[in-house]
Write an enzyme that holds these catalytic residues in place. Structure first.
Site, mmCIF file in Angstrom:
data_model
loop_
_atom_site.group_PDB
_atom_site.id
_atom_site.type_symbol
_atom_site.label_atom_id
_atom_site.label_comp_id
_atom_site.label_asym_id
_atom_site.label_seq_id
_atom_site.Cartn_x
_atom_site.Cartn_y
_atom_site.Cartn_z
ATOM 1 C CB SER A 117 -17.708 86.303 2.109
ATOM 2 O OG SER A 117 -16.606 86.836 1.396
ATOM 3 C CD GLN A 147 -19.022 90.604 -0.208
ATOM 4 O OE1 GLN A 147 -18.601 89.443 -0.332
ATOM 5 N NE2 GLN A 147 -18.331 91.648 -0.613
ATOM 6 C CE1 TYR A 149 -15.258 93.962 -0.738
ATOM 7 C CE2 TYR A 149 -15.118 91.585 -1.028
ATOM 8 C CZ TYR A 149 -15.066 92.701 -0.210
ATOM 9 O OH TYR A 149 -14.811 92.547 1.117
ATOM 10 C CB THR A 175 -18.662 95.306 -0.060
ATOM 11 O OG1 THR A 175 -19.180 94.158 0.629
ATOM 12 C CG2 THR A 175 -17.746 96.075 0.880
ATOM 13 C CE LYS A 265 -20.631 94.050 5.337
ATOM 14 N NZ LYS A 265 -19.284 94.662 5.269
ATOM 15 C CG HIS A 289 -15.133 96.542 5.662
ATOM 16 N ND1 HIS A 289 -15.640 96.560 4.389
ATOM 17 C CD2 HIS A 289 -14.459 95.368 5.748
ATOM 18 C CE1 HIS A 289 -15.292 95.474 3.740
ATOM 19 N NE2 HIS A 289 -14.570 94.719 4.551
ATOM 20 N N GLY A 328 -20.402 89.777 12.685
ATOM 21 C CA GLY A 328 -19.378 89.078 11.918
ATOM 22 C C GLY A 328 -18.447 88.267 12.792
#
Length: 387
Positions: A117, A147, A149, A175, A265, A289, A328
């Protein structure tokens, strides 16, 4: 952290993932457990993710040689020991142990894919070093992905993307299902903030006083009116998750700043799966999610058939993608239960369950797990239908 831990229970060796979760729940502060465990609104999507599997059953075949079951598979050119990878989860040091480093060590030891993340409590470079150390030793290394954003000003992410590429990550996981955060009531009731000494080293540093406050995205989640939400957006400017991303601009932008594979994702429909193919992304992750965004969304397993059909219709070379899933919460429960050893315990439980089930179903490789091996139980009536 504002809430005391539950009473710690004895820690026997758990036999199931549910057992691991119960031990983790006993050790974690209430608000941290709820942060990871809860979904959005009435948590219907979270429940559907589990209940949807009740309608599926396996059509076992017999008198087949399953004396040597192989659970390994390939993902984007890398061989992994299981068709299971570890999904990105934020702030893993809150769960326990060395956080992301413990999870990375377990992934490397067991030759599993890991997605880090961008909101990790360990730098992406330190996590990547766990993997690169095994490369130097000549050990088969699993793929590590990063990952991210994207913010309203997408160029604010360029430095993070280039850091990930320089550190050796093989893919960038964007994401795409968070133009705004879902209505996560547990977080609204008790905001999760980082304790002193814990940071988010992949993100831009801010004065310590602002780091201990909920992010702008979580403040927006708490907005009581449309006008308040609009004002928060205006004040935040380019520092919050973008709600204006488009297929044409976003994929082109990412291709212009990195040579890493591009993975999306949060795909949940055949239409968006087809657009992913048309715009040349390297893979997609079917995800709602973890039930933390749109509560009225379908479960991921229910969305999968139409997505698979759309991708196959376009003759997309998915390189075994459909033989791969990400987990997760179970990894977080293992981390909370017993750090690095707890994460490995979770993955060992899953390996034993998968290997045993494959043998009982009459398949000896992941590639043999085909659609005809599954049946669907009708909502009424009797009998099963082939998927």
């Amino acid at each position: 952290m504002g809430i005391e831990s539950r009473e710690t229970l004895p820690s026997p060796n758990p036999l199931t993932l549910d057992g691991v979760e119960q031990l983790a729940k006993a050790k974690l502060p209430n608000n941290i457990y709820d942060f990871y465990a809860c979904g959005s609104d009435e948590q219907k999507a979270l429940a559907r993710n589990e209940k949807a599997f009740d309608r599926l059953c396996i059509r076992p075949r017999v008198l087949r040689d399953v004396s040597d079951v192989d659970t390994s598979t390939s993902i984007l050119g890398h061989r992994t020991s299981l068709p299971i990878g570890i999904a990105p989860s934020a702030m893993q040091k809150l769960a326990g142990g060395d956080g992301e480093l413990d999870v990375a060590r377990a992934a490397v030891n067991m030759r599993l894919n890991l997605t880090l993340s961008s909101q990790s409590t360990t730098s992406l470079e330190d996590v990547a070093q766990i993997r690169s150390g095994t490369e130097d030793a000549g050990v088969g290394t699993p793929p590590f992905w990063m990952q991210i954003y994207l913010y309203e000003d997408v160029h604010k992410s360029v430095n993070l993307i280039r850091r990930a590429e320089a550190a050796g990550y093989q893919a960038l996981v964007l994401t795409v299902d968070t133009p705004v955060l879902g209505n996560r009531l547990a977080e609204r009731r008790t905001a999760v903030t980082l304790p002193p000494g814990m940071e988010l080293p992949n993100l831009e540093r801010k004065p310590r006083s602002s780091e201990t406050q909920p992010s702008i995205n979580r403040l927006l989640m708490n907005a009581k009116s449309a006008n308040e939400a609009k004002s928060l957006r205006a004040a935040a400017g380019s520092t919050m998750h973008s709600s204006s991303l488009t297929w044409e601009q976003t994929i082109g932008f990412l291709r212009s700043v990195t040579k890493m594979k591009i993975i999306l994702k949060g795909i949940m429909t055949a239409e968006d799966a087809s657009l992913s193919v048309e715009h040349g992304v390297d893979a997609i992750i079917v995800s709602n999610h973890g039930g933390r965004q749109l509560d009225a969304a379908s479960s991921t397993i229910e969305a999968l058939p139409e997505i698979a059909a759309a991708v196959q219709k376009k003759d997309y070379n998915h390189s075994g993608w459909w033989y791969f899933v990400l987990i997760g919460r179970p990894a977080l429960w293992g981390l909370a239960y017993n750090g690095h050893d707890g994460v490995e315990a979770v993955m060992n439980i899953m390996e034993r369950e998968l290997s045993r089930t494959m043998a009982l179903a009459g398949v000896k490789s992941v590639e043999e797990i085909t659609k005809d091996k599954l049946g669907v139980v009708p909502p009424d009536g009797f009998g099963i239908a082939r998927l």
